[in-house]
Design an enzyme around this catalytic site. Structure first.
Site, PDB file in Angstrom:
ATOM      1  CG  HIS A 179      43.514  37.234  29.659  1.00  0.00           C
ATOM      2  ND1 HIS A 179      43.522  37.046  31.015  1.00  0.00           N
ATOM      3  CD2 HIS A 179      44.413  38.202  29.406  1.00  0.00           C
ATOM      4  CE1 HIS A 179      44.397  37.894  31.555  1.00  0.00           C
ATOM      5  NE2 HIS A 179      44.949  38.592  30.593  1.00  0.00           N
ATOM      6  CE  LYS A 209      54.870  31.866  37.483  1.00  0.00           C
ATOM      7  NZ  LYS A 209      54.769  31.440  38.890  1.00  0.00           N
ATOM      8  CE  LYS A 231      50.789  41.096  42.121  1.00  0.00           C
ATOM      9  NZ  LYS A 231      51.324  40.231  43.213  1.00  0.00           N
ATOM     10  CE  LYS A 256      49.187  34.949  46.080  1.00  0.00           C
ATOM     11  NZ  LYS A 256      50.050  35.976  45.483  1.00  0.00           N
ATOM     12  CB  SER A 294      57.703  34.105  38.163  1.00  0.00           C
ATOM     13  OG  SER A 294      57.866  33.759  39.514  1.00  0.00           O
TER      14      SER A 294
END
Ligand code: GLU
Length: 476
Positions: A68, A73, A97, A109, A368
């Site tokens: 979305h 990430k 998160k 991931k 990040s």
């Protein structure tokens, strides 16, 4: 991990159950809820690498839980615990998160089934570069769609190899440097990324102790100073969290659990010293003098009487086998998924307060995000304004002296005339992100009588933000 088997729930299902608990409290179409929960895509690759003259076949995954927002990430871990289910669960956690700390990314991931300790540096480099090619050529790695970062078993070194491999494949991508985060500063990394997850944990604990009602709900009073802490894991996350909480905030680390067992010292352990010992000796066994007790069954130390328990290692370590025995007042989930769904209910019934992983360890992805933005702007934070800030500070000091005719204390003068460098800005942005997220979660918990715990409140917020994004995009 045992509980995921005994309770009949695997890691991904355990995360889903926690999200379902939040979904039951909000009015959301079932289809939207299902879209939020489902993992959009998973790539499984098998590739050969020649190791010491023989071909070895490696298996790796990259799960994209949500898109979305782009890029999606999340870290890449190298471990023998990795499997598709774990990678999907961790990708889902990344989605929630990012939403909780307002990082505009989807969740992803990756994992490679490997024991990194069994390979030399050069071998690992070949394996990482080959895995990178597999991901990049299949659309699972690029600055605009999917950006990995360090996780268990990987660090700056692996991120540099990923960057260099991507750069060779796509030399015309002007933003190639943003294809991965957690890089060394010399390779486009941002200052403060290595410590970021640990810092975020420290900032979250500090924020918790700023709210006396929250502290009271965990049967404690006062601040962090003197609180007893049990820490599991001295990897990048656990080491930094333990170091900052003890050295800067006065928490007393009474036990450290590592792979080979636990060491216990009621007068407090020095994290830096224990870390050096572990680096040299491969474990905690034999550390210290007579005052330090060693136990081989490290998990038993999770059950010690303490104020704060920080699990900063594997998932599923607090499960239905040991939940009833946990005596900590506050659990700060530094690892991803350390508490299973079943255990979570047992702990809540016991009145133990849990600060959930999806908030607590989000500091890594927050920084990040800063690194990715820095890479897209092709400029270090603070480069344009630092000297200007210093000049302004000098003018203010000058003006104050003129008007008052008095000297200004040296420390105030130093503070006012110091322009912010990149590390100051990163820490400030991280602190703000963690505090704001904590406050939103707290507010949701306080204003909704059906929300009784921080985890459910965090998921309510995450799911609402993601649902809004889907609705705005026109996906119903
Ligand atoms: N691996 C870290 C995590 O689980 C960082 C992810 C990132 O920075 O993308 O949150």
């Amino acid at each position: 991990m045992a509980d995921f088997v005994t309770s009949g729930l695997n890691f991904r299902q355990s995360v889903d159950c926690m999200v379902d608990r939040a979904l039951a409290l909000i009015d959301l179409q079932e289809g939207v809820a299902n879209q939020i929960k489902s993992c959009n895509a998973v790539l499984e690759v098998r590739f050969p690498v020649e190791i010491k003259g023989k071909l070895e076949v490696f298996t790796g995954w990259r799960a994209v839980h949500s898109t979305h927002r782009l890029p999606s990430k999340g870290g890449i871990r190298f471990s023998l615990n990795v499997n598709q289910d774990e990678v999907e669960a961790l990708a889902a956690l990344m989605t929630y998160k990012c939403a909780i700390v307002d990082v505009p990314f989807g969740g992803s991931k990756g994992g490679l089934y490997i024991d990194p300790n069994k390979y030399s540096r050069d071998e690992l480099q070949m394996i990482t570069r080959r895995f990178t090619r597999e991901l990049a050529t299949r659309g699972f790695l690029s600055p605009s769609t999917n950006v990995p970062a360090p996780d268990m078993g990987t660090g700056q070194r692996e991120m540099s190899w990923i960057l260099d491999t991507y750069k060779q494949l796509f030399p015309n991508d002007i933003n190639y440097i943003a294809c991965v985060t957690g890089k060394p500063v010399q390779q486009g990394g941002v200052r403060g990324r290595v410590e970021a997850t640990g810092r975020g944990i420290q900032y979250t604990i500090r924020e918790f102790f700023r709210h006396p009602d929250d502290v009271k709900s965990a049967n404690m009073t006062g601040g962090i100073e003197g609180k007893t802490v049990v820490l599991q894991g001295l990897g990048n996350v656990g080491y930094h969290a333990g170091k900052f909480v003890s050295e800067e905030d006065g928490g007393k680390i009474i036990a450290i659990i590592e792979r080979d067992g636990a060491i216990i010292d009621s007068s407090g352990l020095n994290v830096e010293e224990v870390k050096s010992y572990v680096t040299e000796n491969g474990g905690v066994k034999g550390y210290g003098n007579g005052d330090v007790k060693y136990i081989e069954d490290g998990a038993k130390a999770l059950e010690l009487e303490c104020d704060i328990l920080i699990p900063a290692a594997l998932e599923g370590v607090i499960n239905s086998d040991n939940a009833l025995n946990i005596k900590a007042k506050l659990i700060v989930e530094a690892a991803n998924g350390p508490t299973t769904f079943d255990a979570d209910r047992v702990l809540s019934d016991k009145g133990i307060v849990i600060l959930p992983d999806a908030l607590v360890n989000a500091g890594g992805v927050v920084v990040s995000y800063f690194e990715w933005v820095r890479n897209l702007s092709h400029m270090r934070f603070g480069r344009m304004e630092r000297r200007l800030e210093e000049d302004r500070g000098n003018h203010i000091i000058h003006a104050l002296k003129e008007v008052t005719g008095k000297e200004i204390p040296k420390w105030i003068e130093d503070e006012l005339t110091r322009g912010s460098d990149e590390l100051d800005l990163v820490r400030s942005g991280l602190d703000d992100s963690m505090r704001t997220a904590y406050q939103q979660i707290r507010e949701t918990k306080l204003t909704n009588d059906r929300v009784h715990d921080f985890r459910t409140a965090a998921y309510v917020i995450a799911v609402q933000k993601i649902a809004r994004a889907y609705m705005d995009l026109g996906i119903y």
